[in-house]
Design a protein around this motif. Sequence first.
Motif, PDB file in Angstrom:
ATOM      1  N   ARG A  53       0.826  -1.210   0.000  1.00 14.79           N
ATOM      2  CA  ARG A  53       0.000   0.000   0.000  1.00 14.79           C
ATOM      3  C   ARG A  53       0.858   1.257   0.000  1.00 14.79           C
ATOM      4  N   ILE A  54       1.975   1.224   0.724  1.00 18.55           N
ATOM      5  CA  ILE A  54       2.891   2.369   0.715  1.00 18.55           C
ATOM      6  C   ILE A  54       3.501   2.530  -0.674  1.00 18.55           C
ATOM      7  N   ASN A  55       3.840   1.407  -1.311  1.00 20.18           N
ATOM      8  CA  ASN A  55       4.362   1.451  -2.674  1.00 20.18           C
ATOM      9  C   ASN A  55       3.343   2.077  -3.619  1.00 20.18           C
ATOM     10  N   ARG A  56       2.067   1.729  -3.417  1.00 18.72           N
ATOM     11  CA  ARG A  56       1.008   2.285  -4.268  1.00 18.72           C
ATOM     12  C   ARG A  56       0.848   3.780  -4.023  1.00 18.72           C
ATOM     13  N   LYS A  57       0.966   4.185  -2.755  1.00 14.93           N
ATOM     14  CA  LYS A  57       0.874   5.617  -2.446  1.00 14.93           C
ATOM     15  C   LYS A  57       2.040   6.362  -3.082  1.00 14.93           C
ATOM     16  N   PHE A  58       3.228   5.770  -3.000  1.00 15.27           N
ATOM     17  CA  PHE A  58       4.403   6.356  -3.655  1.00 15.27           C
ATOM     18  C   PHE A  58       4.134   6.557  -5.141  1.00 15.27           C
ATOM     19  N   LEU A  59       3.580   5.537  -5.799  1.00 15.19           N
ATOM     20  CA  LEU A  59       3.254   5.629  -7.214  1.00 15.19           C
ATOM     21  C   LEU A  59       2.295   6.779  -7.480  1.00 15.19           C
ATOM     22  N   GLY A  60       1.226   6.859  -6.699  1.00 13.28           N
ATOM     23  CA  GLY A  60       0.249   7.921  -6.902  1.00 13.28           C
ATOM     24  C   GLY A  60       0.819   9.303  -6.666  1.00 13.28           C
ATOM     25  N   ASP A  61       1.640   9.438  -5.622  1.00 11.38           N
ATOM     26  CA  ASP A  61       2.232  10.740  -5.320  1.00 11.38           C
ATOM     27  C   ASP A  61       3.196  11.180  -6.423  1.00 11.38           C
ATOM     28  N   VAL A  62       3.969  10.232  -6.948  1.00 11.10           N
ATOM     29  CA  VAL A  62       4.929  10.568  -8.006  1.00 11.10           C
ATOM     30  C   VAL A  62       4.197  10.961  -9.286  1.00 11.10           C
ATOM     31  N   VAL A  63       3.140  10.227  -9.644  1.00  9.05           N
ATOM     32  CA  VAL A  63       2.366  10.558 -10.840  1.00  9.05           C
ATOM     33  C   VAL A  63       1.733  11.946 -10.697  1.00  9.05           C
ATOM     34  N   THR A  64       1.154  12.213  -9.546  1.00  4.91           N
ATOM     35  CA  THR A  64       0.549  13.526  -9.303  1.00  4.91           C
ATOM     36  C   THR A  64       1.589  14.631  -9.427  1.00  4.91           C
ATOM     37  N   PHE A  65       2.781  14.416  -8.876  1.00  8.05           N
ATOM     38  CA  PHE A  65       3.867  15.398  -8.971  1.00  8.05           C
ATOM     39  C   PHE A  65       4.247  15.643 -10.427  1.00  8.05           C
ATOM     40  N   MET A  66       4.382  14.564 -11.202  1.00  9.27           N
ATOM     41  CA  MET A  66       4.787  14.728 -12.598  1.00  9.27           C
ATOM     42  C   MET A  66       3.740  15.490 -13.401  1.00  9.27           C
ATOM     43  N   VAL A  67       2.464  15.270 -13.106  1.00  7.14           N
ATOM     44  CA  VAL A  67       1.404  15.967 -13.825  1.00  7.14           C
ATOM     45  C   VAL A  67       1.353  17.438 -13.407  1.00  7.14           C
ATOM     46  N   ARG A  68       1.294  17.682 -12.104  1.00 12.14           N
ATOM     47  CA  ARG A  68       1.053  19.040 -11.609  1.00 12.14           C
ATOM     48  C   ARG A  68       2.286  19.935 -11.647  1.00 12.14           C
ATOM     49  N   GLU A  69       3.437  19.365 -11.313  1.00 15.42           N
ATOM     50  CA  GLU A  69       4.637  20.175 -11.190  1.00 15.42           C
ATOM     51  C   GLU A  69       5.523  20.151 -12.431  1.00 15.42           C
ATOM     52  N   CYS A  70       5.416  19.098 -13.230  1.00 12.09           N
ATOM     53  CA  CYS A  70       6.328  18.927 -14.361  1.00 12.09           C
ATOM     54  C   CYS A  70       5.627  18.990 -15.714  1.00 12.09           C
ATOM     55  N   GLY A  71       4.300  19.032 -15.713  1.00 10.57           N
ATOM     56  CA  GLY A  71       3.562  19.138 -16.969  1.00 10.57           C
ATOM     57  C   GLY A  71       3.527  17.871 -17.795  1.00 10.57           C
ATOM     58  N   ILE A  72       3.826  16.735 -17.214  1.00 13.77           N
ATOM     59  CA  ILE A  72       3.799  15.474 -17.952  1.00 13.77           C
ATOM     60  C   ILE A  72       2.353  15.063 -18.222  1.00 13.77           C
ATOM     61  N   ARG A  73       2.085  14.684 -19.473  1.00 14.61           N
ATOM     62  CA  ARG A  73       0.732  14.289 -19.861  1.00 14.61           C
ATOM     63  C   ARG A  73       0.670  12.889 -20.483  1.00 14.61           C
ATOM     64  N   GLN A  74       1.808  12.211 -20.561  1.00 13.32           N
ATOM     65  CA  GLN A  74       1.805  10.868 -21.117  1.00 13.32           C
ATOM     66  C   GLN A  74       2.684   9.968 -20.243  1.00 13.32           C
ATOM     67  N   PHE A  75       2.185   8.760 -20.020  1.00  9.29           N
ATOM     68  CA  PHE A  75       2.847   7.833 -19.111  1.00  9.29           C
ATOM     69  C   PHE A  75       2.884   6.428 -19.718  1.00  9.29           C
ATOM     70  N   VAL A  76       4.000   5.740 -19.482  1.00  5.98           N
ATOM     71  CA  VAL A  76       4.128   4.328 -19.848  1.00  5.98           C
ATOM     72  C   VAL A  76       4.450   3.571 -18.566  1.00  5.98           C
ATOM     73  N   ASP A  77       3.554   2.682 -18.185  1.00  3.91           N
ATOM     74  CA  ASP A  77       3.684   1.915 -16.952  1.00  3.91           C
ATOM     75  C   ASP A  77       4.146   0.505 -17.315  1.00  3.91           C
ATOM     76  N   VAL A  78       5.441   0.245 -17.143  1.00 11.52           N
ATOM     77  CA  VAL A  78       6.048  -1.023 -17.563  1.00 11.52           C
ATOM     78  C   VAL A  78       5.953  -2.044 -16.438  1.00 11.52           C
ATOM     79  N   GLY A  79       5.440  -3.230 -16.779  1.00 16.44           N
ATOM     80  CA  GLY A  79       5.225  -4.242 -15.754  1.00 16.44           C
ATOM     81  C   GLY A  79       4.070  -3.853 -14.860  1.00 16.44           C
ATOM     82  N   ALA A  80       3.031  -3.326 -15.486  1.00 14.16           N
ATOM     83  CA  ALA A  80       1.931  -2.715 -14.742  1.00 14.16           C
ATOM     84  C   ALA A  80       1.128  -3.712 -13.929  1.00 14.16           C
ATOM     85  N   GLY A  81       1.073  -4.978 -14.380  1.00 14.11           N
ATOM     86  CA  GLY A  81       0.172  -5.907 -13.721  1.00 14.11           C
ATOM     87  C   GLY A  81      -1.265  -5.526 -13.999  1.00 14.11           C
ATOM     88  N   LEU A  82      -2.153  -5.957 -13.117  1.00 10.29           N
ATOM     89  CA  LEU A  82      -3.565  -5.640 -13.305  1.00 10.29           C
ATOM     90  C   LEU A  82      -3.866  -4.202 -12.908  1.00 10.29           C
TER      91      LEU A  82
END
Length: 258
Positions: A53-82
């Motif tokens: 769950r902490i790993n998942r929170k880390f993922l969500g926080d990093v994605v939010t940072f990249m969108v809001r602070e860095c302007g990233i609008r495209q993502f590739v999630d490698v080994g995404a699983g379900l």
Amino acid sequence: MVDRKPPGGVDVTTPNSARIYDFMLGGKDNFAADRAAVAEILKAFPESKEGARINRKFLGDVVTFMVRECGIRQFVDVGAGLPTQNNVHQVAQAAAPDARVVYVDNDPVVCVHGRAILASSEGVAMIEADIADSEKITMEAAKTGLIDWSEPVGVLMVAVLHHVADPYDQVAKIREAMAPGSYLVVSHMSVAESRRSDTDQVNDTYSTARGSGLFPRTVEEINRFFGDFEQLDTVDFIDAAVLRRFAALGWGGLARKP
């Protein structure tokens, strides 16, 4: 617990690493064999569910940072699983509705199941490819029409590289394909001598799961995946006390391509 009917072609009798993770996160896309494997893992690492769950929170926080602070609008999630709890596209599109996400997994069973889950989602695709074939990942992601490698992209390799024996060259090739201003996210199971026997026990359990081996690494070895990218301070995305507590389980980081 009554299992839901799986999509056609999904084997529910063999544990699957993606469904194991789903159960760790409290998801519903798992079956009895997966839950039995989790029970064995928890014997060695009782903190595994909280770690997931902490790993998942880390993922969500990093994605939010990249969108809001860095302007990233495209993502590739490698080994995404379900696609499970707080998916990358849900987090990204909550911050920017025009964000696009391509999920990548090498397990055809996971891809069948994942596409069924994502069938009604916009700006999202799932492709079948292996980290061992980085060129396929970049080409197939581009073919979806959602990813333009000439523009900054967020590439996520979360809780996947520790399932691969020697992925350094392939990760380097993906870094090369990324445009300047792109970001690479890695989280990885770490190895600590104090928990070596516990790690071996978990490895034995994962060896029975479809598409899984386990290759934990030291923090120094994990850092090598970033190459010459500029690494950001991890405490921006996960509390330092949590990092210390779960040092025997894993480590994560975010780095920017100059």
